[in-house]
Design an enzyme around this catalytic site. Structure first.
Site, short mmCIF file in Angstrom:
data_model
loop_
_atom_site.label_atom_id
_atom_site.label_comp_id
_atom_site.label_asym_id
_atom_site.label_seq_id
_atom_site.Cartn_x
_atom_site.Cartn_y
_atom_site.Cartn_z
N GLY A 16 0.67 -1.39 0.13
CA GLY A 16 0.12 0.16 0.11
C GLY A 16 0.75 1.35 -0.04
N THR A 17 1.65 1.27 0.66
CA THR A 17 2.81 2.30 0.97
C THR A 17 3.14 2.73 -0.54
OG1 THR A 17 3.27 1.82 3.26
CG2 THR A 17 4.85 3.60 2.02
N ASN A 65 -7.82 3.85 9.46
CA ASN A 65 -7.05 2.96 9.91
C ASN A 65 -7.07 2.73 11.58
OD1 ASN A 65 -5.13 4.90 8.87
ND2 ASN A 65 -3.95 4.10 10.48
N GLN A 103 -7.83 -0.03 4.16
CA GLN A 103 -8.45 -0.77 5.18
C GLN A 103 -9.97 -1.03 4.65
OE1 GLN A 103 -7.64 -1.60 8.18
NE2 GLN A 103 -5.63 -0.79 8.29
N SER A 129 -4.13 -3.15 -0.40
CA SER A 129 -2.88 -3.75 0.19
C SER A 129 -3.18 -5.22 0.68
CB SER A 129 -2.34 -3.13 1.20
OG SER A 129 -1.11 -3.80 1.85
N HIS A 139 -2.17 -7.61 2.33
CA HIS A 139 -2.03 -8.41 3.68
C HIS A 139 -3.13 -7.88 4.59
CE1 HIS A 139 -0.28 -5.08 6.47
NE2 HIS A 139 0.26 -4.55 5.08
N THR A 178 11.48 -6.50 -11.57
CA THR A 178 10.91 -7.63 -11.95
C THR A 178 9.77 -7.90 -10.98
OG1 THR A 178 13.08 -8.52 -12.79
CG2 THR A 178 11.49 -10.29 -11.78
N CYS A 186 4.96 5.06 18.73
CA CYS A 186 5.89 5.35 19.66
C CYS A 186 7.06 5.99 18.60
CB CYS A 186 6.46 3.96 20.29
SG CYS A 186 5.50 3.76 21.89
N1 PLP Z 1 -3.08 3.06 4.24
C1 PLP Z 1 -3.90 2.67 5.42
C2 PLP Z 1 -5.23 3.02 5.61
C3 PLP Z 1 -3.32 1.60 6.17
O1 PLP Z 1 -4.13 1.16 7.18
C4 PLP Z 1 -1.86 0.97 5.91
C5 PLP Z 1 -1.21 0.07 6.51
O2 PLP Z 1 -1.69 -0.13 7.70
C6 PLP Z 1 -1.31 1.39 4.63
C7 PLP Z 1 -1.77 2.64 3.88
C8 PLP Z 1 0.12 1.11 4.13
O3 PLP Z 1 -0.15 -0.16 3.42
P1 PLP Z 1 1.13 -1.18 3.47
O4 PLP Z 1 1.31 -1.69 4.95
O5 PLP Z 1 0.56 -2.33 2.19
O6 PLP Z 1 2.60 -0.63 3.16
#
Ligand code: PLP
Length: 395
Positions: free
Chosen positions: A70-71, A150, A179, A199, A201, A237, A324
């Site tokens: 996602g990031t 989130n 989310q 994302s 996971h 790749t 933290c």
């Molecule tokens: N955006 C939201 C709302 C998320 O909750 C998260 C991950 O917790 C991300 C983006 C980032 O996704 P990733 O963990 O796949 O990089």
């Protein structure tokens, strides 16, 4: 066995997903760019994964860019759209409750002359679509607002905001649906989005795999160079096993979504009722417009991190609403934006259920969590130590 109530952080890999991935981690190891039979097999699986993910959000395979999560997808989409649009304007509108993958990415763009406008939210964490509309000027190139939060699980009125954005020609609408993807129907046309991020996971797929939906005709500047993969939008790749895993996990999540969300909503409401019976425990986020398995709260006069640690000792995996950083606990920017003062925000706790959460686990959690929160109230501890208020034992 510990009870895992942190599905917003990540979810377990689903056995069917692992099974679908395994051949591409073993005998079918070809590079999707190779012309021989090994490569062709990988290419076919990769194309199929694009198609399967696209279909389930009402998109076309060519509109999906697979990334390392996602990031990365958010960085690629937001930076890519900002740089591609720089000639038309420099203003970007966002909300004050975005995940740092959006917030920090936009902050980074400010260093290069982009202007970032953060919309306020109400007590429940919702953006007002009219305010979003009003913030768009002729210098605006991009609006980035998340579908579901989130930390507090609040769902934004994305389709309404999308309609407002569309009134302004040339302004792109980007939505972080990381989310939301496991729980809400995602139809890119109905939501009116140009970019959307998911994302794997978060819905029992593998970690380190994500997707950026990019409406056909939307121009972005690639953020990494080196190869022509993903139609020149993301060099490198491809992670074939990851792509297959994401496609299978998403397909299963979508097929079972109605049933899963109904069940986890009921379980979450049960846990919520038990916890909110504790003096000083208060729900955060929208009471109705929230993710079904998302229970976020504040325990007044508690320290969320201490509560989460105590819960861990009692076999419950939860999370806090604060991050933290180098030893000091920063309070959540989400709760601050929602108007919670620092001392209240420190008591934030998040419990998130998933498809694999069972009735028995929620029964057990409903028994364990309330007394832990009650016993950890600073006030409660002080009263217990000094019931007559004589100052004994209170440091
Ligand atoms: N955006 C939201 C709302 C998320 O909750 C998260 C991950 O917790 C991300 C983006 C980032 O996704 P990733 O963990 O796949 O990089």
């Amino acid at each position: 066995m510990a009870i895992y109530l942190d599905h917003a952080a990540t979810t377990p890999l689903r056995p069917e997903v692992l099974e679908a991935m395994l051949p591409f981690l073993t005998e079918a190891y070809g590079n999707a760019s190779s012309v021989h039979s090994f490569g062709r097999k990988a290419r076919a699986a990769l194309d199929d994964a694009h198609e399967r993910i696209a279909t389930r959000i009402g998109a076309e395979a060519r509109e999906i860019v697979l990334t390392s999560g996602g990031t990365e997808a958010l960085n690629l989409g937001l930076k890519g759209a900002a740089w591609a649009g720089k000639a038309h304007g420099h203003r970007i509108v966002t909300s004050s409750v975005e995940h740092h993958a959006v917030g920090h990415t936009l902050k980074h763009l400010e260093k290069f002359g982009f202007e970032v406008v953060e919309l306020p939210v109400d007590r429940y964490g919702r953006v007002d679509p009219d305010q979003a509309d009003a913030a768009i000027t002729d210098k605006t190139i991009l609006v980035a607002i998340m579908l579901a939060n989130n930390e507090v699980g609040t769902i934004q009125p994305i389709a309404e905001i999308g309609r407002r954005v569309k009134k302004h020609r040339g302004v792109l609408f980007a939505v972080d649906a990381v989310q939301a993807a496991p729980h809400l129907e995602l139809d890119v046309a109905a939501l009116g989005v140009d970019l959307l991020v998911m994302s794997a996971h978060k819905f029992e797929g593998p970690k380190g795999v994500g997707a950026l939906y990019l409406r056909h005709g939307t121009h972005i500047l690639a953020q990494q160079q080196g190869g022509a993969q993903e139609r020149h939008r993301r060099g490198g790749t491809e992670n074939v096993a990851g792509a297959v895993g994401m496609a299978v996990a998403f397909e299963l999540a979508v097929a079972e979504r109605a049933e899963t969300t109904k069940r986890i909503r009921r379980l979450r409401e049960r846990l919520q009722k038990a916890i909110l019976a504790v003096d000083g425990a208060e729900l955060t986020g929208h009471p109705k417009e929230r993710l079904p398995g998302h229970l976020s709260l504040i325990g007044r006069d508690t320290d969320g991190a201490a509560v989460a640690m105590n819960l861990d000792l009692n076999g419950i995996a939860s999370s806090v609403g604060s991050a933290c950083t180098s030893g000091s606990t920063e309070v959540s920017h989400v709760l601050s934006a929602m108007g919670y003062p620092e001392e209240e925000a420190r008591g934030a706790l998040r419990l998130t259920l998933g498809r694999t959460t069972t009735e028995a686990e929620i029964e057990e959690a409903s028994r364990i969590i309330p007394p832990v929160i009650a016993s950890m109230r600073i006030g409660a501890a002080a009263v217990a130590a000094d019931p007559l208020g004589q100052g004994v034992g209170v440091a």
